[in-house]
Write a protein that holds these residues in place. Sequence first.
Motif, PDB file in Angstrom:
ATOM      1  N   THR A   9       0.847  -1.195   0.000  1.00 28.58           N
ATOM      2  CA  THR A   9       0.000   0.000   0.000  1.00 28.58           C
ATOM      3  C   THR A   9       0.881   1.243   0.000  1.00 28.58           C
ATOM      4  O   THR A   9       2.091   1.157   0.183  1.00 28.58           O
ATOM      5  N   GLY A  10       0.246   2.374  -0.213  1.00 29.36           N
ATOM      6  CA  GLY A  10       0.952   3.645  -0.174  1.00 29.36           C
ATOM      7  C   GLY A  10       1.383   4.130  -1.539  1.00 29.36           C
ATOM      8  O   GLY A  10       1.081   3.530  -2.578  1.00 29.36           O
ATOM      9  N   ARG A  11       2.096   5.237  -1.537  1.00 26.84           N
ATOM     10  CA  ARG A  11       2.496   5.927  -2.769  1.00 26.84           C
ATOM     11  C   ARG A  11       3.289   5.033  -3.720  1.00 26.84           C
ATOM     12  O   ARG A  11       3.039   5.002  -4.919  1.00 26.84           O
ATOM     13  N   THR A  12       4.254   4.279  -3.205  1.00 21.20           N
ATOM     14  CA  THR A  12       5.078   3.416  -4.052  1.00 21.20           C
ATOM     15  C   THR A  12       4.239   2.310  -4.685  1.00 21.20           C
ATOM     16  O   THR A  12       4.398   1.993  -5.865  1.00 21.20           O
ATOM     17  N   ALA A  13       3.317   1.746  -3.916  1.00 23.52           N
ATOM     18  CA  ALA A  13       2.449   0.685  -4.432  1.00 23.52           C
ATOM     19  C   ALA A  13       1.506   1.224  -5.506  1.00 23.52           C
ATOM     20  O   ALA A  13       1.293   0.581  -6.537  1.00 23.52           O
ATOM     21  N   VAL A  14       0.958   2.407  -5.284  1.00 16.55           N
ATOM     22  CA  VAL A  14       0.055   3.017  -6.268  1.00 16.55           C
ATOM     23  C   VAL A  14       0.815   3.301  -7.556  1.00 16.55           C
ATOM     24  O   VAL A  14       0.330   3.030  -8.657  1.00 16.55           O
ATOM     25  N   ARG A  15       2.016   3.847  -7.428  1.00 18.91           N
ATOM     26  CA  ARG A  15       2.831   4.153  -8.608  1.00 18.91           C
ATOM     27  C   ARG A  15       3.093   2.872  -9.416  1.00 18.91           C
ATOM     28  O   ARG A  15       2.915   2.830 -10.631  1.00 18.91           O
ATOM     29  N   ALA A  16       3.514   1.832  -8.730  1.00 16.33           N
ATOM     30  CA  ALA A  16       3.793   0.562  -9.407  1.00 16.33           C
ATOM     31  C   ALA A  16       2.531   0.015 -10.073  1.00 16.33           C
ATOM     32  O   ALA A  16       2.571  -0.429 -11.229  1.00 16.33           O
ATOM     33  N   ALA A  17       1.408   0.084  -9.375  1.00 12.69           N
ATOM     34  CA  ALA A  17       0.153  -0.446  -9.911  1.00 12.69           C
ATOM     35  C   ALA A  17      -0.279   0.307 -11.167  1.00 12.69           C
ATOM     36  O   ALA A  17      -0.653  -0.310 -12.175  1.00 12.69           O
ATOM     37  N   VAL A  18      -0.227   1.627 -11.135  1.00 16.24           N
ATOM     38  CA  VAL A  18      -0.660   2.429 -12.282  1.00 16.24           C
ATOM     39  C   VAL A  18       0.237   2.188 -13.486  1.00 16.24           C
ATOM     40  O   VAL A  18      -0.238   2.006 -14.611  1.00 16.24           O
ATOM     41  N   LEU A  19       1.549   2.160 -13.263  1.00 18.96           N
ATOM     42  CA  LEU A  19       2.473   1.986 -14.385  1.00 18.96           C
ATOM     43  C   LEU A  19       2.394   0.583 -14.979  1.00 18.96           C
ATOM     44  O   LEU A  19       2.431   0.413 -16.201  1.00 18.96           O
ATOM     45  N   VAL A  20       2.273  -0.419 -14.133  1.00 20.17           N
ATOM     46  CA  VAL A  20       2.134  -1.790 -14.629  1.00 20.17           C
ATOM     47  C   VAL A  20       0.818  -1.931 -15.397  1.00 20.17           C
ATOM     48  O   VAL A  20       0.772  -2.564 -16.461  1.00 20.17           O
ATOM     49  N   ALA A  21      -0.234  -1.312 -14.901  1.00 21.36           N
ATOM     50  CA  ALA A  21      -1.526  -1.370 -15.585  1.00 21.36           C
ATOM     51  C   ALA A  21      -1.445  -0.693 -16.953  1.00 21.36           C
ATOM     52  O   ALA A  21      -1.980  -1.208 -17.941  1.00 21.36           O
ATOM     53  N   PHE A  22      -0.771   0.445 -17.021  1.00 18.90           N
ATOM     54  CA  PHE A  22      -0.620   1.132 -18.306  1.00 18.90           C
ATOM     55  C   PHE A  22       0.182   0.274 -19.276  1.00 18.90           C
ATOM     56  O   PHE A  22      -0.215   0.084 -20.432  1.00 18.90           O
ATOM     57  N   ASP A  23       1.309  -0.243 -18.812  1.00 24.29           N
ATOM     58  CA  ASP A  23       2.152  -1.076 -19.676  1.00 24.29           C
ATOM     59  C   ASP A  23       1.400  -2.303 -20.182  1.00 24.29           C
ATOM     60  O   ASP A  23       1.504  -2.663 -21.360  1.00 24.29           O
ATOM     61  N   ALA A  24       0.622  -2.931 -19.314  1.00 28.08           N
ATOM     62  CA  ALA A  24      -0.126  -4.124 -19.714  1.00 28.08           C
ATOM     63  C   ALA A  24      -1.203  -3.769 -20.744  1.00 28.08           C
ATOM     64  O   ALA A  24      -1.357  -4.468 -21.745  1.00 28.08           O
ATOM     65  N   ALA A  25      -1.927  -2.695 -20.521  1.00 21.66           N
ATOM     66  CA  ALA A  25      -2.962  -2.288 -21.470  1.00 21.66           C
ATOM     67  C   ALA A  25      -2.356  -1.982 -22.835  1.00 21.66           C
ATOM     68  O   ALA A  25      -2.903  -2.367 -23.870  1.00 21.66           O
TER      69      ALA A  25
END
Length: 169
Positions: free
Chosen positions: A83-99
């Motif tokens: 959780t937290g800022r680092t987790a959100v950053r990783a989640a958003v970027l991985v989601a963008f890359d996957a899409a």
Amino acid sequence: MPEWVPVPGSAKARLIEAALHEFEQAGYAAVAVTDLAAKAGVTTGSLYHHFGSKLGLYTVVRDDVEKRITDRMEGAAAAVGGTGRTAVRAAVLVAFDAAARFGTCRLLGETTAADRPDPIRLTLEALLPDDAGTAAVVLAAAWRAALLETAGGAPAAAGRRALEFLLSG
């Protein structure tokens, strides 16, 4: 993943494949049921039989792709601490890359045609403190905007850089 997997080459599988392509290329509103059926090599009756409507087919396709994306988001967040800022950053970027890699930028960038909660926003909310729920709405909107820019012809790298900028400290 859906509880069922259509038999490869079946009418249902061909409709899902055609829908994924057509909704990505033109967007939900611009795709006609007759075009979907023709691309899949079936009748419109087959589409209605298997999915009930264009919206039913769209929902199956969108739900499956969003589940694949949110699974990756959760995995990326867990890999960096949960959780937290680092987790959100990783989640958003991985989601963008996957899409971008899946070729589903328009499909996921558009506001859903189905009336249901946004799984991307819900996934981000789970990674944020309880009082930061509005941030999930803003981040999901920024993620979708970056996807739509990519679908419109901008390089995926530019969309990723924009998200990185927004997510930097």
